[in-house]
Design a protein around this motif. Structure first.
Motif, PDB file in Angstrom:
ATOM      1  N   ALA A  46       3.710 150.000 -18.338  1.00  0.00           N
ATOM      2  CA  ALA A  46       3.897 149.382 -17.015  1.00  0.00           C
ATOM      3  C   ALA A  46       2.847 149.908 -16.033  1.00  0.00           C
ATOM      4  CB  ALA A  46       5.306 149.670 -16.508  1.00  0.00           C
ATOM      5  N   LYS A  47       2.527 151.201 -16.152  1.00  0.00           N
ATOM      6  CA  LYS A  47       1.553 151.818 -15.238  1.00  0.00           C
ATOM      7  C   LYS A  47       0.118 151.713 -15.769  1.00  0.00           C
ATOM      8  CE  LYS A  47       4.728 155.119 -13.152  1.00  0.00           C
ATOM      9  NZ  LYS A  47       5.244 156.475 -13.173  1.00  0.00           N
ATOM     10  N   LYS A  48      -0.021 151.135 -16.976  1.00  0.00           N
ATOM     11  CA  LYS A  48      -1.333 151.039 -17.658  1.00  0.00           C
ATOM     12  C   LYS A  48      -2.018 152.412 -17.713  1.00  0.00           C
ATOM     13  CE  LYS A  48      -2.539 146.205 -16.639  1.00  0.00           C
ATOM     14  NZ  LYS A  48      -1.302 145.684 -16.078  1.00  0.00           N
ATOM     15  N   ASP A  49      -1.247 153.440 -18.107  1.00  0.00           N
ATOM     16  CA  ASP A  49      -1.768 154.808 -18.110  1.00  0.00           C
ATOM     17  C   ASP A  49      -1.440 155.489 -19.450  1.00  0.00           C
ATOM     18  OD1 ASP A  49      -2.450 157.413 -17.715  1.00  0.00           O
ATOM     19  OD2 ASP A  49      -1.219 157.726 -15.916  1.00  0.00           O
ATOM     20  N   ARG A  50      -2.431 155.524 -20.347  1.00  0.00           N
ATOM     21  CA  ARG A  50      -2.232 156.119 -21.687  1.00  0.00           C
ATOM     22  C   ARG A  50      -1.971 157.618 -21.646  1.00  0.00           C
ATOM     23  NH1 ARG A  50      -5.529 153.849 -26.663  1.00  0.00           N
ATOM     24  NH2 ARG A  50      -5.633 151.672 -26.124  1.00  0.00           N
ATOM     25  N   SER A  51      -2.420 158.282 -20.563  1.00  0.00           N
ATOM     26  CA  SER A  51      -2.256 159.745 -20.510  1.00  0.00           C
ATOM     27  C   SER A  51      -0.769 160.126 -20.497  1.00  0.00           C
ATOM     28  CB  SER A  51      -2.956 160.324 -19.276  1.00  0.00           C
ATOM     29  OG  SER A  51      -2.258 159.944 -18.117  1.00  0.00           O
ATOM     30  N   LEU A  52       0.103 159.194 -20.085  1.00  0.00           N
ATOM     31  CA  LEU A  52       1.539 159.488 -20.080  1.00  0.00           C
ATOM     32  C   LEU A  52       2.090 159.617 -21.503  1.00  0.00           C
ATOM     33  CD1 LEU A  52       2.674 157.073 -17.215  1.00  0.00           C
ATOM     34  CD2 LEU A  52       2.467 159.554 -17.107  1.00  0.00           C
ATOM     35  N   LEU A  53       1.328 159.162 -22.493  1.00  0.00           N
ATOM     36  CA  LEU A  53       1.776 159.255 -23.895  1.00  0.00           C
ATOM     37  C   LEU A  53       1.356 160.560 -24.550  1.00  0.00           C
ATOM     38  CD1 LEU A  53       0.792 155.694 -25.148  1.00  0.00           C
ATOM     39  CD2 LEU A  53       3.073 156.480 -24.571  1.00  0.00           C
ATOM     40  N   THR A  54       0.374 161.259 -23.978  1.00  0.00           N
ATOM     41  CA  THR A  54      -0.194 162.426 -24.664  1.00  0.00           C
ATOM     42  C   THR A  54       0.718 163.645 -24.621  1.00  0.00           C
ATOM     43  OG1 THR A  54      -1.420 163.013 -22.697  1.00  0.00           O
ATOM     44  CG2 THR A  54      -2.628 161.802 -24.402  1.00  0.00           C
ATOM     45  N   LYS A  55       1.637 163.722 -23.611  1.00  0.00           N
ATOM     46  CA  LYS A  55       2.502 164.895 -23.468  1.00  0.00           C
ATOM     47  C   LYS A  55       3.243 165.181 -24.783  1.00  0.00           C
ATOM     48  CE  LYS A  55       6.095 166.830 -20.594  1.00  0.00           C
ATOM     49  NZ  LYS A  55       7.368 166.549 -21.223  1.00  0.00           N
ATOM     50  N   GLN A  56       3.750 164.083 -25.385  1.00  0.00           N
ATOM     51  CA  GLN A  56       4.523 164.243 -26.606  1.00  0.00           C
ATOM     52  C   GLN A  56       3.644 164.771 -27.748  1.00  0.00           C
ATOM     53  OE1 GLN A  56       5.535 160.188 -26.945  1.00  0.00           O
ATOM     54  NE2 GLN A  56       5.218 160.124 -29.116  1.00  0.00           N
ATOM     55  N   LYS A  57       2.334 164.408 -27.771  1.00  0.00           N
ATOM     56  CA  LYS A  57       1.446 164.903 -28.835  1.00  0.00           C
ATOM     57  C   LYS A  57       1.169 166.399 -28.662  1.00  0.00           C
ATOM     58  CE  LYS A  57      -0.725 160.624 -30.099  1.00  0.00           C
ATOM     59  NZ  LYS A  57      -1.192 159.666 -29.112  1.00  0.00           N
ATOM     60  N   GLU A  58       1.029 166.828 -27.368  1.00  0.00           N
ATOM     61  CA  GLU A  58       0.784 168.259 -27.106  1.00  0.00           C
ATOM     62  C   GLU A  58       1.959 169.089 -27.610  1.00  0.00           C
ATOM     63  OE1 GLU A  58       0.128 168.411 -22.931  1.00  0.00           O
ATOM     64  OE2 GLU A  58      -1.784 167.391 -23.130  1.00  0.00           O
ATOM     65  N   GLU A  59       3.197 168.587 -27.375  1.00  0.00           N
ATOM     66  CA  GLU A  59       4.380 169.326 -27.801  1.00  0.00           C
ATOM     67  C   GLU A  59       4.377 169.527 -29.310  1.00  0.00           C
ATOM     68  OE1 GLU A  59       7.564 167.954 -24.394  1.00  0.00           O
ATOM     69  OE2 GLU A  59       7.746 167.192 -26.418  1.00  0.00           O
ATOM     70  N   SER A  60       3.964 168.497 -30.077  1.00  0.00           N
ATOM     71  CA  SER A  60       4.071 168.595 -31.526  1.00  0.00           C
ATOM     72  C   SER A  60       3.036 169.546 -32.131  1.00  0.00           C
ATOM     73  CB  SER A  60       3.976 167.215 -32.174  1.00  0.00           C
ATOM     74  OG  SER A  60       2.813 166.598 -31.767  1.00  0.00           O
ATOM     75  N   SER A  61       2.025 169.981 -31.334  1.00  0.00           N
ATOM     76  CA  SER A  61       1.064 170.922 -31.900  1.00  0.00           C
ATOM     77  C   SER A  61       1.479 172.379 -31.641  1.00  0.00           C
ATOM     78  CB  SER A  61      -0.325 170.672 -31.313  1.00  0.00           C
ATOM     79  OG  SER A  61      -0.290 170.958 -29.944  1.00  0.00           O
ATOM     80  N   ASN A  62       2.623 172.559 -30.939  1.00  0.00           N
ATOM     81  CA  ASN A  62       3.146 173.883 -30.671  1.00  0.00           C
ATOM     82  C   ASN A  62       3.649 174.506 -31.986  1.00  0.00           C
ATOM     83  OD1 ASN A  62       4.790 175.992 -29.796  1.00  0.00           O
ATOM     84  ND2 ASN A  62       5.233 174.943 -27.889  1.00  0.00           N
ATOM     85  N   SER A  63       3.403 175.829 -32.196  1.00  0.00           N
ATOM     86  CA  SER A  63       3.810 176.419 -33.476  1.00  0.00           C
ATOM     87  C   SER A  63       5.262 176.896 -33.480  1.00  0.00           C
ATOM     88  CB  SER A  63       2.883 177.578 -33.825  1.00  0.00           C
ATOM     89  OG  SER A  63       3.004 178.568 -32.843  1.00  0.00           O
ATOM     90  N   GLU A  64       6.002 176.689 -32.376  1.00  0.00           N
ATOM     91  CA  GLU A  64       7.415 177.096 -32.343  1.00  0.00           C
ATOM     92  C   GLU A  64       8.322 175.940 -32.733  1.00  0.00           C
ATOM     93  OE1 GLU A  64       8.462 178.702 -28.579  1.00  0.00           O
ATOM     94  OE2 GLU A  64       6.989 180.298 -28.774  1.00  0.00           O
ATOM     95  N   LEU A  65       9.490 176.309 -33.284  1.00  0.00           N
ATOM     96  CA  LEU A  65      10.476 175.305 -33.657  1.00  0.00           C
ATOM     97  C   LEU A  65      10.920 174.555 -32.406  1.00  0.00           C
ATOM     98  CD1 LEU A  65      12.083 174.494 -36.227  1.00  0.00           C
ATOM     99  CD2 LEU A  65      13.870 176.023 -35.415  1.00  0.00           C
ATOM    100  N   ASN A  66      11.079 173.239 -32.534  1.00  0.00           N
ATOM    101  CA  ASN A  66      11.385 172.389 -31.390  1.00  0.00           C
ATOM    102  C   ASN A  66      12.340 171.282 -31.859  1.00  0.00           C
ATOM    103  OD1 ASN A  66      11.085 170.184 -29.543  1.00  0.00           O
ATOM    104  ND2 ASN A  66       9.143 171.045 -28.874  1.00  0.00           N
ATOM    105  N   PRO A  67      13.420 170.993 -31.109  1.00  0.00           N
ATOM    106  CA  PRO A  67      14.345 169.967 -31.592  1.00  0.00           C
ATOM    107  C   PRO A  67      13.790 168.538 -31.545  1.00  0.00           C
ATOM    108  CG  PRO A  67      15.201 171.031 -29.595  1.00  0.00           C
ATOM    109  CD  PRO A  67      13.873 171.663 -29.892  1.00  0.00           C
ATOM    110  N   ASP A  68      12.812 168.291 -30.659  1.00  0.00           N
ATOM    111  CA  ASP A  68      12.309 166.922 -30.477  1.00  0.00           C
ATOM    112  C   ASP A  68      11.219 166.525 -31.458  1.00  0.00           C
ATOM    113  OD1 ASP A  68      13.865 166.383 -28.227  1.00  0.00           O
ATOM    114  OD2 ASP A  68      12.469 167.466 -26.935  1.00  0.00           O
ATOM    115  N   THR A  69      10.359 167.500 -31.809  1.00  0.00           N
ATOM    116  CA  THR A  69       9.205 167.153 -32.652  1.00  0.00           C
ATOM    117  C   THR A  69       9.149 168.089 -33.857  1.00  0.00           C
ATOM    118  OG1 THR A  69       7.865 168.628 -31.295  1.00  0.00           O
ATOM    119  CG2 THR A  69       7.732 166.294 -30.766  1.00  0.00           C
ATOM    120  N   PHE A  70       8.498 167.618 -34.913  1.00  0.00           N
ATOM    121  CA  PHE A  70       8.383 168.442 -36.116  1.00  0.00           C
ATOM    122  C   PHE A  70       7.234 169.423 -35.989  1.00  0.00           C
ATOM    123  CE2 PHE A  70      11.022 165.095 -37.717  1.00  0.00           C
ATOM    124  CZ  PHE A  70      11.865 165.784 -38.574  1.00  0.00           C
TER     125      PHE A  70
END
Ligand code: FAD
Length: 196
Positions: A46-70
């Protein structure tokens, strides 16, 4: 840069398959994660802003266990205990702990013949174990995830998310876990040795 409807559709999250739900009531469940990602995608579109999608990718590169991402964890050893049961040890960065509390489980993601499968497992290592965690898994002849687990070797990387569940109990929350009056009626010779 103008983005076509097709560009946005290629970034749209995919609804999970039934096999991707481990069925153990995780919070968030894979369907909750999908709804969150879908809402994020709709907002970005809606905002035509792809950067709003990257937050979720940053989380998945974290080396700690996380309930949302593998998160990726490396298998450091495989110990066969019986014909169909093995104990698997996983590396944790530095001296970190997995951060589970009593009775909590984690969810494994596997690919079997192109199908994504998710199943729950309860680590058997002490909750305060540092630098590693262990799971004890029984593999079934016709089990889906079992086919994937049977192929594991030392050094391989697999993906976990969590923690989930647990018992609603904290140390010294109750003064006893055995009804001593009832115990003395049914087992008169039994003496209670330890209070908790
Ligand atoms: C909270 C929680 C914690 C858990 N912790 C552990 C743990 O620590 N260790 C552990 O080993 N397991 C644990 N489990 C069980 C684990 O999640 C899986 O269910 C188990 O590994 C089997 O998964 P699978 O995909 O290999 O088998 P599935 O494909 O789910 O099949 C399960 C069984 O059904 C049989 N089966 C499958 N399809 C058919 C069919 N069409 N007809 C007849 N039979 C069929 C299979 O042979 C197998 O015996 C836990 C489960 C939960 C809910």
């Amino acid at each position: 840069m103008s983005e076509s409807e097709d560009d946005w559709l290629s970034l749209m999250p995919t609804e999970p398959l039934e096999s991707q739900c481990c069925g153990s009531g995780c919070k968030p469940c894979v369907y909750d994660v999908y709804q969150k990602e879908l809402a994020q995608w709709e907002e970005a579109k809606a905002k035509k802003d792809r950067s709003l999608l990257t937050k979720q990718k940053e989380e998945s590169s974290n080396s700690e266990l996380n309930p949302d991402t593998f998160t990726a964890f490396k298998i450091s050893s495989v110990e066969q205990l019986t014909e169909d049961t093995c104990q698997y040890k996983f590396e944790l960065p530095g001296n970190s702990s997995l951060g589970l509390s009593l009775g909590q489980h984690i969810v494994l993601r596997g690919m079997v013949n192109g199908l994504e499968v998710q199943r729950a497992y309860t680590p058997v290592s002490p909750v305060n174990a540092e630098g590693y965690f262990e799971v004890l898994i029984k593999c079934y002849e016709a089990g889906l995830m079992s086919q994937y687990i049977k192929s594991w070797i030392e050094g391989e990387t697999v993906f976990w998310r969590g923690p989930f569940g647990g018992f609603p109990y904290s140390p010294n929350q109750v003064s006893y876990i055995i009804d001593t009056e009832r115990l003395s009626t049914c087992c008169p010779n039994y003496t209670l040795q330890h209070e908790i």
